[in-house]
Motif scaffolding. Structure first.
Motif, short mmCIF file in Angstrom:
data_model
loop_
_atom_site.label_atom_id
_atom_site.label_comp_id
_atom_site.label_asym_id
_atom_site.label_seq_id
_atom_site.Cartn_x
_atom_site.Cartn_y
_atom_site.Cartn_z
N PRO A 1 -23.72 -27.31 -14.36
CA PRO A 1 -22.29 -27.61 -14.49
C PRO A 1 -21.41 -26.37 -14.49
O PRO A 1 -20.19 -26.49 -14.35
CB PRO A 1 -22.22 -28.35 -15.82
N LEU A 2 -21.99 -25.19 -14.64
CA LEU A 2 -21.20 -23.96 -14.58
C LEU A 2 -20.79 -23.61 -13.16
O LEU A 2 -19.87 -22.81 -12.96
CB LEU A 2 -21.99 -22.80 -15.20
N MET B 1 -9.11 -25.14 -11.00
CA MET B 1 -9.93 -24.58 -12.07
C MET B 1 -11.34 -24.31 -11.57
O MET B 1 -11.84 -24.98 -10.67
CB MET B 1 -9.96 -25.54 -13.27
N THR B 2 -12.00 -23.34 -12.18
CA THR B 2 -13.40 -23.10 -11.88
C THR B 2 -14.25 -24.09 -12.67
O THR B 2 -13.82 -24.57 -13.73
CB THR B 2 -13.82 -21.68 -12.27
N PRO B 3 -15.46 -24.39 -12.21
CA PRO B 3 -16.33 -25.28 -12.99
C PRO B 3 -16.59 -24.76 -14.40
O PRO B 3 -16.64 -25.55 -15.36
CB PRO B 3 -17.62 -25.32 -12.16
N ARG B 4 -16.71 -23.45 -14.57
CA ARG B 4 -16.91 -22.91 -15.91
C ARG B 4 -15.69 -23.19 -16.80
O ARG B 4 -15.83 -23.60 -17.95
CB ARG B 4 -17.17 -21.40 -15.86
N ILE C 1 -27.15 -23.94 -22.08
CA ILE C 1 -25.78 -23.45 -22.20
C ILE C 1 -25.37 -23.62 -23.66
O ILE C 1 -25.08 -24.73 -24.10
CB ILE C 1 -24.82 -24.21 -21.27
N VAL C 2 -25.41 -22.54 -24.41
CA VAL C 2 -25.03 -22.64 -25.82
C VAL C 2 -23.52 -22.57 -25.98
O VAL C 2 -22.96 -23.13 -26.93
CB VAL C 2 -25.71 -21.54 -26.67
N GLU D 1 -21.42 -32.29 -11.91
CA GLU D 1 -22.56 -32.56 -12.77
C GLU D 1 -22.15 -33.26 -14.08
O GLU D 1 -22.96 -33.94 -14.70
CB GLU D 1 -23.31 -31.27 -13.10
N LEU D 2 -20.90 -33.10 -14.48
CA LEU D 2 -20.44 -33.74 -15.71
C LEU D 2 -20.42 -35.26 -15.59
O LEU D 2 -20.37 -35.96 -16.61
CB LEU D 2 -19.04 -33.23 -16.09
#
Length: 421
Positions: free
Chosen positions: A400-401, A359-362, A29-30, A406-407
């Motif tokens: 994590p997206l 909120m969304t994970p992204r 994930i850049v 996952e964070l």
């Protein structure tokens, strides 16, 4: 004498980072706002990213390889509201017994814990005396492991308000209050200049009452509109932003109208307050983990009765302001209020933002990377993985997206090119 001078030069120069390293990622994930890349390699040289390439492209001979090919690699996380020198479960009277020197030791310990959790940049929102600056500088100079720190120092508050020491004999209160209280626009401007002189990276104000202070004065507006405007304008003249601790709706609205960069907590922000935040471009730092911390300790003798009453008031509206802010298009930056809960649990904020803020994970990941980097003014250094930026990266097993939990499960950390062992 010569030996001491040579040692000082080494410390000031920071750690040597001449090695070239290649990090192999199973997914990369850049930029949290963009789709993830497949198997990739990130090349790091002298602590900075020099290339991002497909994993099948040859790696130059002699380059050390770090294999994270079974994991997702992403930018190091950013927490826009921590208190590294503080600890949960610490009774309020310890303010009168613990030294600033001890606060530095506590801060350095918690900085490493925070880095291990995957947070490579933090904004320290308040510390006694110059302890926060000392922690920041020791890490910056390579003396201790820890995240990049933007330090606020002591928060500015009104006399007798949240941030001003209370709960002791008058002479003890006076001795501990320090020089961070102010009354009137002129004096408040002078205190901002003093904070700048001491080395503040950001000005912190307590725009409203607070939950954990020993006053039963409510959570409404403290500084006047004129005082807040003076603080913001003076800070801007010195190239500094202002972060505002704010709970009550009218205090949130007043701080946003004055032009603060961020509203932190914002617990009781209503539609009118959120509308001003959106219009003025104030970021929202929700700090939902603070509510986790106080809820876990409620009724266990950790807090005084007056504080427990305020805790119950805040828990009754948990996440409502965040949901309203998201709906209104207010910019969100990840922040947790560590020290109200145990340091190292910073990553749990993400799941709270999904659960209570919708909120969304992204969106959560954006808030914890490029979003928070923009608020803190460090986008040129961190927040995304791209050539020229500092090598701040972490790895997790999952995605994590799609799963913000996952964070809280970081497996590997690199900060400014150095792997935390």
């Amino acid at each position: 004498m010569i030996a001491r001078m040579m040692l000082a030069a080494v410390l000031l120069a920071g750690p040597a980072q001449a090695e070239t390293v290649a990090i192999k990622a199973g997914r990369l994930i850049v930029d949290a706002a963009k789709p993830a890349l497949g198997p990739s390699t990130v090349i790091v040289e002298n602590g900075r990213i020099v290339a991002v390439q497909p994993i099948d492209r040859p790696i130059p001979a002699g380059v050390r390889v770090i294999d994270q090919s079974s994991r997702t690699v992403l930018p190091g996380l950013i927490d826009a509201h921590v208190h590294l020198t503080g600890q949960p479960d610490q009774p309020f009277w310890r303010e009168a017994t613990d030294s600033d020197e001890k606060a530095v030791a506590v801060g350095l310990y918690n900085a490493r814990v925070t880095l291990k959790a995957g947070f490579t940049t933090v904004r320290d929102a308040g510390a006694p005396g110059i302890a926060g600056y000392a922690v920041r500088d020791a890490i910056r100079d390579g003396m201790f492991p820890g995240p990049r720190i933007l330090a606020a120092g002591s928060a500015l508050s009104i006399v007798g308000g949240h941030g001003d020491v209370s709960g002791f004999r008058p002479e003890v209160n006076a001795a501990l209050s320090g020089s961070s209280v102010c009354t009137g626009a002129v004096e408040c401007a002078a205190k901002v200049r003093r904070a700048s002189q001491l080395g503040s990276d950001v000005i912190k104000i307590t725009a409203t009452g607070g939950v954990l202070s020993q006053q039963g004065r409510g959570l409404g507006q403290h500084f006047t509109d004129e005082e807040m405007k003076s603080i913001v304008d003076t800070a801007a003249s010195l190239g500094l932003k202002v972060m505002a601790h704010a709970h009550g709706a009218r205090g949130v609205e007043a701080a946003a109208r004055a032009g603060v960069a961020s509203i932190d907590h914002g617990t009781f922000a209503d539609d009118a307050a959120v509308k001003v935040m959106a219009a003025k471009g104030s970021w929202y730092v929700p700090t939902l983990m603070a509510l986790v911390g106080i809820e876990e300790r409620l009724g266990k003798g950790v807090y005084t009765p007056v504080v427990e009453q305020k805790i119950r008031e805040t828990l009754a509206v948990r996440g409502k302001a965040l949901a309203a802010a998201v709906k209104a298009g207010v910019k969100i930056a990840y922040g947790t209020d560590s020290a109200v809960y145990a340091h190292g649990r910073n990553g749990e904020e993400g799941a709270e933002m999904v659960k209570y803020g919708g909120m969304t994970p992204r969106a959560v990941l954006v808030s914890a990377t490029s979003g928070a980097a923009e608020l803190l003014g460090v986008s040129s250094e961190t927040g995304t993985i791209e050539p020229g930026k500092a090598a701040d990266m972490i790895a997790v097993d999952g995605d994590p997206l799609t799963d913000a939990r996952e964070l809280a499960k970081v497996k590997w950390v690199m900060a400014r090119g150095e792997v935390l062992e």
